[in-house]
Design a protein around this motif. Structure first.
Motif, short mmCIF file in Angstrom:
data_model
loop_
_atom_site.label_atom_id
_atom_site.label_comp_id
_atom_site.label_asym_id
_atom_site.label_seq_id
_atom_site.Cartn_x
_atom_site.Cartn_y
_atom_site.Cartn_z
N TRP A 139 0.80 -1.22 0.00
CA TRP A 139 0.00 0.00 0.00
C TRP A 139 0.84 1.29 0.00
O TRP A 139 0.47 2.26 -0.69
N PRO A 140 1.96 1.39 0.75
CA PRO A 140 2.77 2.62 0.69
C PRO A 140 3.25 2.97 -0.71
O PRO A 140 3.50 4.15 -1.00
N MET A 141 3.37 1.98 -1.58
CA MET A 141 3.74 2.25 -2.97
C MET A 141 2.51 2.49 -3.84
O MET A 141 2.53 3.30 -4.76
N LEU A 142 1.42 1.77 -3.53
CA LEU A 142 0.20 1.91 -4.33
C LEU A 142 -0.47 3.27 -4.12
O LEU A 142 -1.01 3.86 -5.05
N LYS A 143 -0.44 3.76 -2.88
CA LYS A 143 -1.14 5.01 -2.55
C LYS A 143 -0.67 6.18 -3.42
O LYS A 143 -1.51 6.85 -4.05
N PRO A 144 0.64 6.47 -3.50
CA PRO A 144 1.06 7.57 -4.39
C PRO A 144 0.78 7.28 -5.87
O PRO A 144 0.52 8.21 -6.64
N MET A 145 0.78 5.99 -6.26
CA MET A 145 0.50 5.66 -7.66
C MET A 145 -0.96 5.94 -8.00
O MET A 145 -1.27 6.42 -9.09
N PHE A 146 -1.87 5.65 -7.08
CA PHE A 146 -3.28 5.97 -7.30
C PHE A 146 -3.50 7.47 -7.42
O PHE A 146 -4.23 7.95 -8.29
N ILE A 147 -2.84 8.22 -6.53
CA ILE A 147 -2.98 9.68 -6.55
C ILE A 147 -2.36 10.26 -7.81
O ILE A 147 -2.94 11.12 -8.48
N GLY A 148 -1.17 9.77 -8.17
CA GLY A 148 -0.50 10.28 -9.38
C GLY A 148 -1.18 9.87 -10.66
O GLY A 148 -1.01 10.52 -11.70
N ALA A 149 -1.97 8.78 -10.62
CA ALA A 149 -2.67 8.32 -11.83
C ALA A 149 -3.74 9.29 -12.28
O ALA A 149 -4.09 9.35 -13.47
N ILE A 150 -4.29 10.07 -11.33
CA ILE A 150 -5.39 10.98 -11.69
C ILE A 150 -4.92 12.10 -12.63
O ILE A 150 -5.47 12.26 -13.72
N PRO A 151 -3.91 12.90 -12.26
CA PRO A 151 -3.48 13.95 -13.20
C PRO A 151 -2.89 13.41 -14.49
O PRO A 151 -3.19 13.92 -15.58
N LEU A 152 -2.08 12.34 -14.40
CA LEU A 152 -1.50 11.77 -15.62
C LEU A 152 -2.60 11.19 -16.50
O LEU A 152 -2.60 11.36 -17.72
N GLY A 153 -3.56 10.49 -15.88
CA GLY A 153 -4.67 9.91 -16.64
C GLY A 153 -5.51 10.96 -17.32
O GLY A 153 -5.95 10.78 -18.47
N LEU A 154 -5.75 12.08 -16.64
CA LEU A 154 -6.54 13.17 -17.23
C LEU A 154 -5.82 13.78 -18.42
O LEU A 154 -6.45 14.12 -19.43
N VAL A 155 -4.50 13.94 -18.31
CA VAL A 155 -3.73 14.49 -19.43
C VAL A 155 -3.77 13.55 -20.63
O VAL A 155 -4.06 13.96 -21.77
N LEU A 156 -3.50 12.26 -20.40
CA LEU A 156 -3.54 11.28 -21.49
C LEU A 156 -4.94 11.15 -22.08
O LEU A 156 -5.10 11.03 -23.29
N ALA A 157 -5.97 11.20 -21.23
CA ALA A 157 -7.35 11.10 -21.70
C ALA A 157 -7.71 12.30 -22.57
O ALA A 157 -8.36 12.15 -23.61
N THR A 158 -7.27 13.50 -22.17
CA THR A 158 -7.58 14.71 -22.94
C THR A 158 -6.90 14.67 -24.31
O THR A 158 -7.52 14.95 -25.34
N VAL A 159 -5.61 14.32 -24.31
CA VAL A 159 -4.87 14.23 -25.58
C VAL A 159 -5.49 13.16 -26.47
O VAL A 159 -5.69 13.36 -27.68
N SER A 160 -5.81 12.01 -25.88
CA SER A 160 -6.40 10.91 -26.65
C SER A 160 -7.75 11.32 -27.23
O SER A 160 -8.07 10.99 -28.38
N TYR A 161 -8.55 12.02 -26.43
CA TYR A 161 -9.89 12.41 -26.89
C TYR A 161 -9.81 13.25 -28.16
O TYR A 161 -10.47 12.95 -29.16
N PHE A 162 -9.01 14.31 -28.13
CA PHE A 162 -8.94 15.21 -29.29
C PHE A 162 -8.31 14.53 -30.50
O PHE A 162 -8.75 14.73 -31.64
N ALA A 163 -7.28 13.70 -30.25
CA ALA A 163 -6.63 13.00 -31.37
C ALA A 163 -7.59 12.01 -32.02
O ALA A 163 -7.71 11.96 -33.26
N VAL A 164 -8.28 11.22 -31.20
CA VAL A 164 -9.21 10.21 -31.73
C VAL A 164 -10.43 10.87 -32.35
O VAL A 164 -10.90 10.45 -33.41
N TYR A 165 -10.95 11.91 -31.71
CA TYR A 165 -12.14 12.60 -32.24
C TYR A 165 -11.88 13.13 -33.64
O TYR A 165 -12.68 12.92 -34.57
N LYS A 166 -10.75 13.82 -33.81
CA LYS A 166 -10.43 14.40 -35.12
C LYS A 166 -10.20 13.30 -36.15
O LYS A 166 -10.67 13.41 -37.31
N SER A 167 -9.49 12.25 -35.78
CA SER A 167 -9.19 11.16 -36.71
C SER A 167 -10.47 10.46 -37.16
O SER A 167 -10.66 10.19 -38.35
#
Length: 200
Positions: A139-167
């Motif tokens: 858990w001490p390793m998983l906890k920061p990974m869960f928290i860090g996944a939110i901003p990184l996931g939102l960035v990747l999701a945003t980039v993916s959305y616009f790239a896939v939508y346009k394509s």
């Protein structure tokens, strides 16, 4: 069945192909792109679904990325098949970098500092702990990974959305034009046909 394999793959082969492509990564990436473009849904639904899959692949929920992507896509009204395809963002090549970035972002959020561990070191520690340690020890390793996944996931999701939508939008527009041209060739306009016919 037509085009059926002569020898059906074993369960071990299916598991291997699920995490590592049978052919090259470039060929698999092209195939994935075509699968996304050819989905029958609106560009928004496909893009949202793929973005949900990309977001889910940033979480340390190994083995549950599909279920996480489906749940988020259901809430966001995204395409479920696109969500499954979007989880391919997380693969054996990208996981070391994803886990290292999420771990460091989480550490910075929780403690205001990050460790000096590189992507491969974080990847090895996480894999080692995932299979050999208890949840309390991990858990001490998983906890920061869960928290860090939110901003990184939102960035990747945003980039993916616009790239896939346009394509998808461009692909569907071109496909519609191609179908309309074929229809005009096969079924010419009746009024135009009568004008061209001297005996009409």
């Amino acid at each position: 069945m037509l085009f059926r394999r002569r020898h059906s793959p074993t369960r071990l082969e299916r598991m291997r192909v699920a995490v590592w492509p049978r052919h090259s990564w470039s060929r698999s990436t092209r195939y994935l792109g075509k699968r996304v473009l050819r989905l029958t849904a609106t560009p928004h639904a496909i893009a949202i679904g793929f973005a949900c899959g990309a977001f889910a692949s940033c979480t340390p929920l190994i083995g549950f990325h599909f279920l996480t992507a489906f749940a988020v896509a259901y809430l966001m009204r995204g395409n479920m098949i696109a969500a499954a395809l979007g989880t391919s963002i997380g693969n054996p090549i990208t996981f070391p970098f994803i886990w290292a970035v999420t771990f460091k972002i989480g550490q910075w959020v929780l403690h205001g500092r990050t460790s000096d561990a590189g992507p491969q070191e974080v990847h090895q520690q996480f894999q080692h702990g995932l299979f050999e340690k208890s949840f309390d020890a991990l858990w001490p390793m998983l906890k920061p990974m869960f928290i860090g996944a939110i901003p990184l996931g939102l960035v990747l999701a945003t980039v993916s959305y616009f790239a896939v939508y346009k394509s998808v939008e461009v692909y569907q527009r071109r496909r519609k034009r191609t179908i309309e041209k074929k229809k005009r060739r096969l079924f010419p306009h009746p009024a135009r046909a009568m004008e061209d016919d001297p005996h009409a």
